[in-house]
Each structure stands twice: as structure tokens, then as C-alpha cells.
Design a protein around this motif. Structure first.
Motif, PDB file in Angstrom:
ATOM      1  N   ASP A  12     -29.511  22.634  16.293  1.00 49.70           N
ATOM      2  CA  ASP A  12     -28.795  21.656  17.121  1.00 49.70           C
ATOM      3  C   ASP A  12     -27.756  20.859  16.344  1.00 49.70           C
ATOM      4  O   ASP A  12     -27.018  20.064  16.921  1.00 49.70           O
ATOM      5  N   SER A  37     -30.455  24.935  21.205  1.00 53.29           N
ATOM      6  CA  SER A  37     -31.738  24.445  21.708  1.00 53.29           C
ATOM      7  C   SER A  37     -32.653  25.644  21.942  1.00 53.29           C
ATOM      8  O   SER A  37     -32.207  26.796  21.933  1.00 53.29           O
ATOM      9  N   ALA A  39     -34.092  26.254  24.765  1.00 50.21           N
ATOM     10  CA  ALA A  39     -33.735  26.783  26.086  1.00 50.21           C
ATOM     11  C   ALA A  39     -32.588  27.784  25.972  1.00 50.21           C
ATOM     12  O   ALA A  39     -32.605  28.852  26.596  1.00 50.21           O
ATOM     13  N   PRO A  62     -34.009  19.631  19.952  1.00 52.73           N
ATOM     14  CA  PRO A  62     -34.134  18.570  20.960  1.00 52.73           C
ATOM     15  C   PRO A  62     -35.192  18.842  22.027  1.00 52.73           C
ATOM     16  O   PRO A  62     -35.730  17.909  22.621  1.00 52.73           O
ATOM     17  N   ASP A  63     -35.507  20.104  22.260  1.00 51.23           N
ATOM     18  CA  ASP A  63     -36.463  20.420  23.321  1.00 51.23           C
ATOM     19  C   ASP A  63     -37.747  21.075  22.802  1.00 51.23           C
ATOM     20  O   ASP A  63     -38.456  21.736  23.547  1.00 51.23           O
ATOM     21  N   GLY A  64     -38.028  20.881  21.514  1.00 52.59           N
ATOM     22  CA  GLY A  64     -39.287  21.414  21.009  1.00 52.59           C
ATOM     23  C   GLY A  64     -39.277  21.701  19.523  1.00 52.59           C
ATOM     24  O   GLY A  64     -38.261  21.548  18.842  1.00 52.59           O
TER      25      GLY A  64
END
Length: 238
Positions: A12, A37, A39, A62-64
Motif C-alpha cells: 500500500d 490492498s 482486495a 489497509p484491509d488485513g
């Protein structure tokens, strides 16, 4: 020119990712794809023609957590080499990453030459392992076993060393034509005693083994002064 290795870079940090992608692509050895990310990484991996030779995966996204995602990929049966990127190299971090199924761990900031060496080492190890499986048409190709399998047609094709090496190199070219001379150099080495006739004979025998109709090639095409592997071709059932 050797074929490119496809690499998925998941980080990221926009500045770092941009520089890394530019440097990886600079000499043509690697063909990088970006994701910022988990995703986006999932979207790239789920793509119809997604074939990555190695994944560079940051652990702080940011998402894991990259380690958790690495574990999920292994549970799903994805064997592609994964190298984790991290700002921390404490023993617990390294152990947890390797336990999650990562092949290696690289700390930031890193030297590009060291990263390249680690990438190459992991790809070499993977290509020679029993886990390496490539899709070619309706076949699954296991280079280590020198075998193609078409479950739908209940067909297994045994390959010679040279036939397996030709297929693997053409697969790595990602659908681009490879000249006869390049194939000769890569498969036989720089040996003046080997002529293009030798290569043409091996290509002929390969077509007899893998094409539904060897007279109308769908997988192994003659193109651009050499040969191209149409790995995404669907071979109809016999």
C-alpha cells in the motif's frame, strides 16, 4: 531474450510500490502487476488469465495482515512462491510468516539485487518441485513429472526432458512467439552441433502428442520465425 516472469506486487506504499515495479520491469526479466490492498490482490489473482510466478506481499495492508492472507492462499491450494515484505524482522514475525506458508521474508528497506536473487531462487526451486503445475489448454502440466494430464479426456501424456523444457519455456513466454534460435539456446544450450532441424523434429513429436489434430495446431503454433504456445486455448473433447 528470455521469457518474462509475472510477479504480483502487493503493497500500500505507493512510492515504494511504484519504484519497485519500475525497477523490476526495467530489464525485461519481470512483468509486474500492482495491488495496493488485499482486495485488489484478490481481484488480480482471480483474473481469467492470471498466472503469477511469484507474489511479493506486504504484511501491513489497509484491509488485513499479509500473513493471514498468505495462509488463506495456501489453504486454497495456491502453491505460487510468496515472499513477504515487512518493516520488522523480529524472530516472532519471521516465524509467523513462514508458518503461514511464506517461502521467504525480506525486510524493508531492502537492496534490489538481494530481492532479485531471492525471487530467482524461489522461482527456480518452485519450477523444479512437484508442486509446479501449469495450465495448457485442457491439460495440466507438471514439469517435474514431465507429464501432461487431461482429466476430461482421461488422457496422460508422457514427455521427454527436451519436450518438457520446450513447453515450459514457451509457457513462460506468456503467449509471445519465441524464435527457433532462442529455443535452441535455452533448451540445448549454445551447442553448434544442434540445428533447427532438431528443434523442428521435437516440435513435430510434441504436436503428435498434445494436439487433437496434429495437422491443425491449436496449442503449439508456428509464428514469428519460431513458435508460440496458445496456453489459453480450449481443446475440444475427442
Amino acid at each position: 531474450m528470455a521469457s518474462q516472469h509475472s510477479i504480483l506486487v502487493v503493497d500500500d506504499d505507493t512510492a515504494l510500490r511504484t519504484v519497485l515495479v519500475e525497477q523490476l520491469a526495467q530489464d525485461g526479466e519481470f512483468e509486474p502487476t500492482e495491488a495496493d490492498s488485499l482486495a485488489q490482490a484478490e481481484q488480480q489473482l482471480a483474473g481469467t488469465h492470471a498466472r503469477f510466478d511469484v507474489i511479493l506481499l506486504d504484511i501491513s495492508l489497509p484491509d488485513g495482515d499479509g500473513r493471514d492472507y498468505c495462509k488463506k492462499l495456501r489453504v486454497r491450494g495456491i502453491k505460487t512462491p510468496i515472499i513477504l515484505l515487512t518493516g520488522h524482522m523480529e524472530e516472532n514475525d519471521v516465524v509467523s510468516g513462514l508458518d503461514a506458508g511464506a517461502n521467504d521474508y525480506v525486510a524493508k528497506p531492502f537492496r534490489l539485487n538481494e530481492l532479485l536473487a531471492r525471487l530467482r531462487a524461489q522461482m527456480r526451486a518452485f519450477e523444479g518441485s512437484e508442486d509446479a503445475v501449469f495450465n495448457i489448454g485442457s491439460y495440466t502440466f507438471r514439469p517435474a513429472a514431465k507429464q501432461l494430464t487431461d482429466i476430461g479426456r482421461n488422457k496422460k501424456v508422457r514427455l521427454t526432458d527436451k519436450e518438457s523444457a520446450i513447453l515450459k519455456f514457451l509457457y513462460r513466454a506468456a503467449g509471445k512467439p519465441v524464435s527457433r534460435q532462442v529455443l535452441l539456446n535455452e533448451v540445448w544450450g549454445y551447442n553448434a552441433a544442434v540445428t533447427t532441424h532438431t528443434l523442428e523434429t521435437h516440435i513435430y513429436r510434441l504436436r503428435q502428442k498434445i494436439e487433437l489434430d496434429p495437422a491443425v495446431s491449436r496449442l503449439l503454433l508456428t509464428e514469428g520465425g519460431g513458435y508460440r504456445l496458445n496456453a489459453d486455448c480450449s481443446v475440444p473433447a475427442a
